[in-house]
Design a protein around this motif. Structure first.
Motif, PDB file in Angstrom:
ATOM      1  N   ASP A  50       0.845  -1.199   0.000  1.00 54.72           N
ATOM      2  CA  ASP A  50       0.000   0.000   0.000  1.00 54.72           C
ATOM      3  C   ASP A  50       0.883   1.252   0.000  1.00 54.72           C
ATOM      4  O   ASP A  50       1.030   1.914   1.025  1.00 54.72           O
ATOM      5  N   PRO A  51       1.460   1.601  -1.159  1.00 56.57           N
ATOM      6  CA  PRO A  51       2.427   2.705  -1.180  1.00 56.57           C
ATOM      7  C   PRO A  51       1.816   4.093  -1.043  1.00 56.57           C
ATOM      8  O   PRO A  51       2.512   5.035  -0.680  1.00 56.57           O
ATOM      9  N   ILE A  52       0.524   4.238  -1.326  1.00 54.27           N
ATOM     10  CA  ILE A  52      -0.065   5.583  -1.266  1.00 54.27           C
ATOM     11  C   ILE A  52      -1.103   5.735  -0.160  1.00 54.27           C
ATOM     12  O   ILE A  52      -1.820   6.716  -0.106  1.00 54.27           O
ATOM     13  N   GLY A  53      -1.196   4.749   0.732  1.00 54.32           N
ATOM     14  CA  GLY A  53      -2.023   4.857   1.924  1.00 54.32           C
ATOM     15  C   GLY A  53      -3.521   4.718   1.722  1.00 54.32           C
ATOM     16  O   GLY A  53      -4.290   5.239   2.517  1.00 54.32           O
ATOM     17  N   THR A  90       1.223   2.375 -12.589  1.00 57.03           N
ATOM     18  CA  THR A  90       1.508   1.122 -11.889  1.00 57.03           C
ATOM     19  C   THR A  90       2.974   0.726 -12.055  1.00 57.03           C
ATOM     20  O   THR A  90       3.624   0.303 -11.088  1.00 57.03           O
ATOM     21  N   MET A  91       3.510   0.888 -13.258  1.00 57.65           N
ATOM     22  CA  MET A  91       4.911   0.530 -13.494  1.00 57.65           C
ATOM     23  C   MET A  91       5.859   1.493 -12.794  1.00 57.65           C
ATOM     24  O   MET A  91       6.898   1.072 -12.275  1.00 57.65           O
ATOM     25  N   LEU A  92       5.507   2.764 -12.733  1.00 53.94           N
ATOM     26  CA  LEU A  92       6.335   3.720 -11.998  1.00 53.94           C
ATOM     27  C   LEU A  92       6.368   3.384 -10.511  1.00 53.94           C
ATOM     28  O   LEU A  92       7.419   3.474  -9.868  1.00 53.94           O
ATOM     29  N   PHE A  96       9.847   2.514  -8.651  1.00 56.43           N
ATOM     30  CA  PHE A  96      10.391   3.411  -7.628  1.00 56.43           C
ATOM     31  C   PHE A  96       9.969   3.088  -6.200  1.00 56.43           C
ATOM     32  O   PHE A  96      10.624   3.518  -5.264  1.00 56.43           O
ATOM     33  N   VAL A  97       8.888   2.327  -6.021  1.00 54.46           N
ATOM     34  CA  VAL A  97       8.430   2.018  -4.668  1.00 54.46           C
ATOM     35  C   VAL A  97       8.625   0.537  -4.358  1.00 54.46           C
ATOM     36  O   VAL A  97       9.364   0.177  -3.441  1.00 54.46           O
ATOM     37  N   ALA A  98       7.968  -0.335  -5.116  1.00 53.76           N
ATOM     38  CA  ALA A  98       8.030  -1.767  -4.824  1.00 53.76           C
ATOM     39  C   ALA A  98       9.454  -2.310  -4.942  1.00 53.76           C
ATOM     40  O   ALA A  98       9.878  -3.130  -4.127  1.00 53.76           O
ATOM     41  N   HIS A  99      10.185  -1.850  -5.956  1.00 50.94           N
ATOM     42  CA  HIS A  99      11.568  -2.311  -6.155  1.00 50.94           C
ATOM     43  C   HIS A  99      12.550  -1.159  -6.019  1.00 50.94           C
ATOM     44  O   HIS A  99      13.666  -1.222  -6.538  1.00 50.94           O
ATOM     45  N   GLY A 100      12.153  -0.119  -5.297  1.00 57.17           N
ATOM     46  CA  GLY A 100      12.944   1.101  -5.197  1.00 57.17           C
ATOM     47  C   GLY A 100      14.344   0.915  -4.676  1.00 57.17           C
ATOM     48  O   GLY A 100      15.287   1.525  -5.168  1.00 57.17           O
ATOM     49  N   ASP A 101      14.520   0.068  -3.682  1.00 57.69           N
ATOM     50  CA  ASP A 101      15.841  -0.108  -3.095  1.00 57.69           C
ATOM     51  C   ASP A 101      16.578  -1.318  -3.661  1.00 57.69           C
ATOM     52  O   ASP A 101      17.650  -1.659  -3.191  1.00 57.69           O
ATOM     53  N   LEU A 104      18.906  -2.881 -10.584  1.00 60.04           N
ATOM     54  CA  LEU A 104      18.295  -2.751 -11.903  1.00 60.04           C
ATOM     55  C   LEU A 104      17.683  -4.060 -12.391  1.00 60.04           C
ATOM     56  O   LEU A 104      16.630  -4.052 -13.037  1.00 60.04           O
ATOM     57  N   SER A 105      18.296  -5.185 -12.041  1.00 59.79           N
ATOM     58  CA  SER A 105      17.780  -6.473 -12.519  1.00 59.79           C
ATOM     59  C   SER A 105      16.376  -6.757 -11.985  1.00 59.79           C
ATOM     60  O   SER A 105      15.579  -7.414 -12.655  1.00 59.79           O
ATOM     61  N   GLU A 106      16.042  -6.231 -10.809  1.00 58.36           N
ATOM     62  CA  GLU A 106      14.701  -6.410 -10.245  1.00 58.36           C
ATOM     63  C   GLU A 106      13.695  -5.425 -10.834  1.00 58.36           C
ATOM     64  O   GLU A 106      12.498  -5.685 -10.834  1.00 58.36           O
ATOM     65  N   LYS A 107      14.178  -4.301 -11.335  1.00 55.29           N
ATOM     66  CA  LYS A 107      13.312  -3.272 -11.903  1.00 55.29           C
ATOM     67  C   LYS A 107      13.137  -3.434 -13.415  1.00 55.29           C
ATOM     68  O   LYS A 107      12.274  -2.797 -14.004  1.00 55.29           O
ATOM     69  N   GLU A 108      13.968  -4.261 -14.015  1.00 51.10           N
ATOM     70  CA  GLU A 108      14.055  -4.328 -15.469  1.00 51.10           C
ATOM     71  C   GLU A 108      12.722  -4.646 -16.143  1.00 51.10           C
ATOM     72  O   GLU A 108      12.349  -3.998 -17.128  1.00 51.10           O
ATOM     73  N   LEU A 109      11.973  -5.601 -15.641  1.00 50.61           N
ATOM     74  CA  LEU A 109      10.705  -5.975 -16.255  1.00 50.61           C
ATOM     75  C   LEU A 109       9.722  -4.804 -16.243  1.00 50.61           C
ATOM     76  O   LEU A 109       9.090  -4.497 -17.258  1.00 50.61           O
ATOM     77  N   ALA A 110       9.615  -4.123 -15.117  1.00 53.12           N
ATOM     78  CA  ALA A 110       8.712  -2.973 -15.026  1.00 53.12           C
ATOM     79  C   ALA A 110       9.165  -1.852 -15.961  1.00 53.12           C
ATOM     80  O   ALA A 110       8.337  -1.165 -16.557  1.00 53.12           O
ATOM     81  N   ILE A 111      10.464  -1.690 -16.121  1.00 51.91           N
ATOM     82  CA  ILE A 111      10.985  -0.671 -17.044  1.00 51.91           C
ATOM     83  C   ILE A 111      10.625  -1.030 -18.481  1.00 51.91           C
ATOM     84  O   ILE A 111      10.209  -0.162 -19.263  1.00 51.91           O
TER      85      ILE A 111
END
Length: 145
Positions: A50-53, A90-92, A96-101, A104-111
């Protein structure tokens, strides 16, 4: 050999590529959205990021809307430019939130998804879409045919 370096657009080819792109990206995103839809409809306790509360259930419902409803619209070629907007958001959030920390390999699919949605935002659904049929009908009605 001259065709290889030709910079003119083949509009039929571009429309076919947009059709393939729409069908494939919608099908791939549905593989992420259908399990979320099943989780939402299961009726049990929902544990979802729940990134936006808004709460777990509301956030999951928004993700289902984007990943299922909007993907079906893209698949059909209906309101493509509008349908990609919730998916881009959703991809942003995924990047930046779900895989923010994470790396790149974890963010690659969303990118990859985000880049595809950006292309569809600018290109639209192409001539092989319901949007194109609607556009043609409205153009004929304006001319009085």
């Amino acid at each position: 050999m001259n065709r290889l370096f030709n910079t003119n657009y083949n509009h039929r080819g571009l429309d076919f590529v947009l059709l393939i792109l729409r069908i494939s990206i919608a099908g791939l995103m549905l593989s992420h959205g259908i399990p979320k839809l099943e989780m939402l409809l299961a009726g049990g306790e929902i544990k979802f990021m729940d990134p936006i509360g808004l709460g777990d259930t509301a956030t999951l419902a928004l993700a289902v809307f984007a990943e299922v409803i909007c993907s079906v619209l893209i698949l059909l070629g209906l309101a493509v430019r509008l349908a990609v907007l919730p998916l881009m958001i959703t991809m942003l959030i995924a990047i930046f939130v779900a895989h923010g920390d994470e790396g790149l390999s974890e963010k690659e699919l969303a990118i990859h998804y985000l880049l595809t949605y950006i292309v569809l935002l600018f290109a639209g659904g192409g001539r092989l879409s319901i949007d194109s049929l609607i556009s043609q009908k409205s153009a004929k009605s304006r001319r009085g045919y």
